[in-house]
Design an enzyme around this catalytic site. Sequence first.
Site, mmCIF file in Angstrom:
data_model
loop_
_atom_site.group_PDB
_atom_site.id
_atom_site.type_symbol
_atom_site.label_atom_id
_atom_site.label_comp_id
_atom_site.label_asym_id
_atom_site.label_seq_id
_atom_site.Cartn_x
_atom_site.Cartn_y
_atom_site.Cartn_z
ATOM 1 N N ALA A 66 0.892 -1.519 0.203
ATOM 2 C CA ALA A 66 0.436 0.028 0.520
ATOM 3 C C ALA A 66 0.960 1.370 0.234
ATOM 4 C CB ALA A 66 -0.571 -0.306 1.528
ATOM 5 N N GLY A 105 0.989 -5.069 0.579
ATOM 6 C CA GLY A 105 -0.529 -4.932 -0.700
ATOM 7 C C GLY A 105 -0.324 -5.170 -2.152
ATOM 8 N N GLU A 128 4.505 -5.586 7.029
ATOM 9 C CA GLU A 128 2.500 -4.321 7.840
ATOM 10 C C GLU A 128 3.383 -4.933 8.831
ATOM 11 O OE1 GLU A 128 2.052 -6.870 5.521
ATOM 12 O OE2 GLU A 128 0.660 -5.392 4.754
#
Length: 687
Positions: A66, A105, A128
């Site tokens: 992301a 992502g 993450e």
Amino acid sequence: MVAVNEVVDLSNEGDIAVITINSPPVNALSAKVRAGLAQAAQKAFADDSAKAVVLICAGRTFIAGADIAEFGKPMTGPTFAEVFSILEAAPKPLIAAIHGTALGGGLETTLVCNYRVAVPSAKVGLPEVNIGIIPGAGGTQRLPRLVGVPMALEMITSGAHVGAKQALEAGLIDELVEEGKLRDGALAFARKAIVENLPLKKVRDLKAQVDASVFAEFRKVNAKKFRGLTAPEAAIKAVEAAVSLPFDEGLALEEKMFLELLTGEQAAALRYAFFAQREAGKIPDVPADTPTRPIKRVGIVGAGTMGGGIAMNFLNAGLPVTIVETKQEFLDRGVGVIRANYERSAKGGRMTLDDVEKRMGLLTPTLNLEDLADADLVIEAVFENIDVKTELFGKIDKIAKYGAILASNTSYLDLDAMAAVTQRPQDFIGLHFFSPANVMKLLEIVRSDRTAKDVVATAMSLAKTIGKVAVLVGVAPGFVGNRMLAARAKEADALVLEGAMPWQVDKVLYDFGMAMGHFAMWDLAGLDLGWDAAASKSSTIREILVEGGRRGQKTGAGFYDYDEHRNPAPSPVTEQIIREFRAKRGITPREISDEEIFERTIYPMINEGAKILEEGKAIRASDIDVVWLNGYGWPAYRGGPMHYANTVGLQKIVDRLKDYEARLGDRFKPAALLEKLAKDGKTFADL
Ligand code: 3H9
């Protein structure tokens, strides 16, 4: 080729549609990329002439996750869930083609494709946790279904990257294709999918099964590693849900926990740390295109712990090293330690014996300083004594070739004085490695007023080559890290004199999240560091401990007592020494609160950081944080001392410092910069 939007293209190769994301630097899934990807997929799926679809990225990498810069801001464009539900409903084979890194992502995107191919150098991961969150686009639900719970747990809670070969073995990747030929390989796979009518596999349809005890055991084994962090436990819970709940319920739980973490303080601090580390590489007056000097051979003077550790960095990077000592036995010992370190790595499976020999083959040990004549960079790592160092640099200056960079590894001595004895102060720089130098990530690069810009650029680039996190600092005693450490040390020592025991001080710092307490750190470093037997006069507790043979962990005793596994225990001997020391000085010990310990050890560091900024010895507040995060065990989830100060509120810190100033004296006087920022209602981030 049709441009779907500025960052996504769609083209056709015969009966295969190819979606290409081209959003430098790392193809992060920004709103634009998500929108383009959704649109391109819909078009490709609706195009009857396309029988399969390949998703590939331009540039250096597949999607690296992301777009972290979008976090903390209102969401725009289609959501991940919306885009992924389009991809996952592909009516024809959808194949992800991976090079570089498919992270977060990015990897999650591949998990909603039917198949994944990669070049051998590719890496995948769900990092993450490193920014305080968990995968929020199905990673915690799909990965365990695909590779099994143990591997998924490990990947999601560690954030580690997994190489393509290992990913292939685990079934995470379906096929490896030839390096450099990803597009052709992916197209060939797509053709195979069409010809062989391969099924439209969906990871969500698989089942994740495992004995519940696996989770309990995993928590137990990793308890210490996860101390203080909120994301790893959430990740474990999410993976548990992948086993115990239907897919969509697991997904909903993942999303809920992801959003909670995303808006939390830890995620904000870790995101800050992520960008701070990248920012540290940018030097305002040394642009990225500043030419660098070629470094093909490194010379190191001193084969002690520091010199040897420094040498290993360059050997690991494939750079030849000439290492100089004054006596054969010192040289033999130093080279022996380097070899032993490598052999230990080989034993632990971290390298092959061939790798050991390759590295040792790059090392030239010598007793002759003249052998440094062909080095492009000479680093001095001898005893911390200014006379020894200046004399040495006088000699090196005459030997080193024209244009060679001269560097000192001093941790607190005056670099300007060393540079001044050479005919080339412009080529002189400080390279402050941290012990153990082959392990610690931090490198303080110390620039004097006369250091040439290309020397700074070369040092910064070399740091990258050897895998260090470099921070450029100015000349001042202790530079950034040790200068702030000294501020903490002063108070830690004072607190012990006034009534605290070392383990009480340490517990406060440890509970805050520091990797270890102040006194435990001294025990690890060695209490005899910089100790001079002849000058030692029992004038400090540390001196008395060393005089009594308590030199720290290496002697089994220092501030603490250590067992054979180096586990510390509060020491009655140390306690007695402290009590007697106080009594001799007429000090009546008092009860000291944990709060006072905390404020008196942490706030003076922040104050010192403010002075460093005031004096221009660090470029930005976040650089100071990078130093503390990478060299001193500051908990990353608290962002570094300066970021932490912002979260506490600078006015509160000023107020507390003033209280201590009134009670204990000038040393607590708030820095002018700190006072001004507080008065203006600003933070260090506003500088
Ligand atoms: C996520 O995916 C959440 C999802 O589960 C769900 C959401 C619902 N975003 O490191 P470099 C920039 S969370 C924005 O120097 P390298 C970076 O700031 C994300 N920017 O290069 C730098 O900019 P600049 C999970 C990013 O070759 C430039 O790219 N993913 C991002 O040494 C070059 O970076 C991660 O946590 C990003 N995601 O290393 C991966 N990534 O040049 C984080 C990089 O202006 N990234 N930038 O300073 C990395 O680990 C490394 O950057 C990577 C490249 C290995 C990719």
